[in-house]
Design a protein around this motif. Structure first.
Motif, PDB file in Angstrom:
ATOM      1  N   LEU A 101      24.664   9.021   4.091  1.00  0.00           N
ATOM      2  CA  LEU A 101      24.950   9.254   5.454  1.00  0.00           C
ATOM      3  C   LEU A 101      24.083   9.450   6.579  1.00  0.00           C
ATOM      4  N   ILE A 102      24.195   8.423   7.605  1.00  0.00           N
ATOM      5  CA  ILE A 102      23.249   8.652   8.715  1.00  0.00           C
ATOM      6  C   ILE A 102      24.383   8.844   9.877  1.00  0.00           C
ATOM      7  N   VAL A 103      23.922   9.918  10.811  1.00  0.00           N
ATOM      8  CA  VAL A 103      24.912  10.390  11.949  1.00  0.00           C
ATOM      9  C   VAL A 103      24.243   9.977  13.302  1.00  0.00           C
ATOM     10  N   PHE A 104      23.650   9.104  13.264  1.00  0.00           N
ATOM     11  CA  PHE A 104      23.029   8.710  14.750  1.00  0.00           C
ATOM     12  C   PHE A 104      23.006   7.092  14.511  1.00  0.00           C
ATOM     13  N   GLY A 105      22.873   6.502  15.676  1.00  0.00           N
ATOM     14  CA  GLY A 105      23.052   5.241  15.980  1.00  0.00           C
ATOM     15  C   GLY A 105      22.020   4.084  15.460  1.00  0.00           C
ATOM     16  N   GLY A 106      22.580   2.754  15.288  1.00  0.00           N
ATOM     17  CA  GLY A 106      21.953   1.808  14.816  1.00  0.00           C
ATOM     18  C   GLY A 106      22.654   1.074  13.278  1.00  0.00           C
ATOM     19  N   GLY A 107      24.006   1.473  13.093  1.00  0.00           N
ATOM     20  CA  GLY A 107      24.450   0.792  11.815  1.00  0.00           C
ATOM     21  C   GLY A 107      25.523   0.588  12.506  1.00  0.00           C
ATOM     22  N   LEU A 108      26.170  -0.760  12.417  1.00  0.00           N
ATOM     23  CA  LEU A 108      27.471  -1.175  12.600  1.00  0.00           C
ATOM     24  C   LEU A 108      28.063  -1.841  11.439  1.00  0.00           C
ATOM     25  N   PRO A 109      29.587  -1.631  11.418  1.00  0.00           N
ATOM     26  CA  PRO A 109      30.402  -2.496  10.463  1.00  0.00           C
ATOM     27  C   PRO A 109      30.356  -3.766  10.920  1.00  0.00           C
ATOM     28  N   ILE A 110      30.537  -4.774   9.992  1.00  0.00           N
ATOM     29  CA  ILE A 110      30.652  -6.195  10.146  1.00  0.00           C
ATOM     30  C   ILE A 110      32.257  -6.474   9.665  1.00  0.00           C
ATOM     31  N   THR A 111      32.804  -6.957  10.351  1.00  0.00           N
ATOM     32  CA  THR A 111      34.330  -7.471  10.161  1.00  0.00           C
ATOM     33  C   THR A 111      34.859  -8.690  10.426  1.00  0.00           C
ATOM     34  N   ASP A 129      18.186   2.156  21.154  1.00  0.00           N
ATOM     35  CA  ASP A 129      17.583   0.833  21.065  1.00  0.00           C
ATOM     36  C   ASP A 129      18.003   0.212  19.794  1.00  0.00           C
ATOM     37  N   ASP A 130      18.043   1.018  18.663  1.00  0.00           N
ATOM     38  CA  ASP A 130      18.613   0.516  17.413  1.00  0.00           C
ATOM     39  C   ASP A 130      19.978  -0.171  17.556  1.00  0.00           C
ATOM     40  N   VAL A 131      20.762   0.681  18.403  1.00  0.00           N
ATOM     41  CA  VAL A 131      22.252   0.185  18.651  1.00  0.00           C
ATOM     42  C   VAL A 131      22.321  -1.154  19.333  1.00  0.00           C
ATOM     43  N   LYS A 132      21.366  -1.361  20.262  1.00  0.00           N
ATOM     44  CA  LYS A 132      21.225  -2.643  21.142  1.00  0.00           C
ATOM     45  C   LYS A 132      20.914  -3.653  20.007  1.00  0.00           C
ATOM     46  N   ILE A 133      20.132  -3.427  19.375  1.00  0.00           N
ATOM     47  CA  ILE A 133      19.790  -4.467  18.396  1.00  0.00           C
ATOM     48  C   ILE A 133      20.561  -4.858  17.314  1.00  0.00           C
ATOM     49  N   ALA A 134      21.215  -3.992  16.974  1.00  0.00           N
ATOM     50  CA  ALA A 134      22.295  -4.210  16.010  1.00  0.00           C
ATOM     51  C   ALA A 134      23.450  -4.813  16.698  1.00  0.00           C
ATOM     52  N   LYS A 135      23.937  -4.546  17.714  1.00  0.00           N
ATOM     53  CA  LYS A 135      24.946  -5.203  18.534  1.00  0.00           C
ATOM     54  C   LYS A 135      24.565  -6.670  18.581  1.00  0.00           C
ATOM     55  N   ALA A 136      23.219  -7.010  19.055  1.00  0.00           N
ATOM     56  CA  ALA A 136      22.875  -8.265  19.140  1.00  0.00           C
ATOM     57  C   ALA A 136      23.042  -9.177  17.830  1.00  0.00           C
TER      58      ALA A 136
END
Length: 147
Positions: A101-111, A129-136
């Motif tokens: 389990l990771i509780v900080f940003g950078g992981g996104l589900p793909i649906t 920054d990891d969130v920005k990259i994952a969103k891209a």
């Protein structure tokens, strides 16, 4: 065998998973952040992975765990902190008791149509920054599916 006994799931192809990794690496390059990027299937199994030159050793495992967490719960990893912070037993037990389990940003589900088909995890910079990259990366997935 009846339909109620077997469930069919949508799945990412290896080709599409690699496109997601490539999109994330391109975004990371644009931000100047060497990163590791992992894409997992709906069951959390690694489908595609890339580690950019200069990405730290620990980013390999963290990216995979972020993708696993996002796919496993269908929740972006950056939402976990708020989810558990006011629940003392959960806040104490979840990060240490739920493997990977990771509780900080950078992981996104793909649906697709509300169904989880995988997850993407990015590790290399600050979690924001990891969130920005994952969103891209997810945006590239959505464009590919829409095409």
């Amino acid at each position: 065998m009846s339909q109620t006994q077997v469930r069919r799931r949508a799945a990412l192809s290896n080709e599409l998973a690699q496109k997601i990794v490539d999109a994330a690496k391109e975004a990371a390059t644009g931000l100047g952040i060497p990163s590791s990027v992992a894409v997992v299937d709906e069951s959390g199994h690694l489908n595609a992975f890339g580690r950019m030159d200069g990405a730290g050793l620990l980013t390999v495992e963290i990216a995979q765990d972020k993708a696993y967490t996002a796919a496993g719960f269908g929740l972006p990893t950056d939402q976990w902190h708020d989810f558990i912070k006011d629940d003392a037993p959960l806040a104490a037990g979840a990060p240490t008791g739920i493997r990977r389990l990771i509780v900080f940003g950078g992981g996104l589900p793909i649906t697709v149509d509300g169904e989880i088909v995988g997850g993407v995890g990015v590790s290399g910079g600050h979690w924001s920054d990891d969130v920005k990259i994952a969103k891209a990366a997810v945006a590239a997935f959505e464009a590919a599916v829409a095409a």
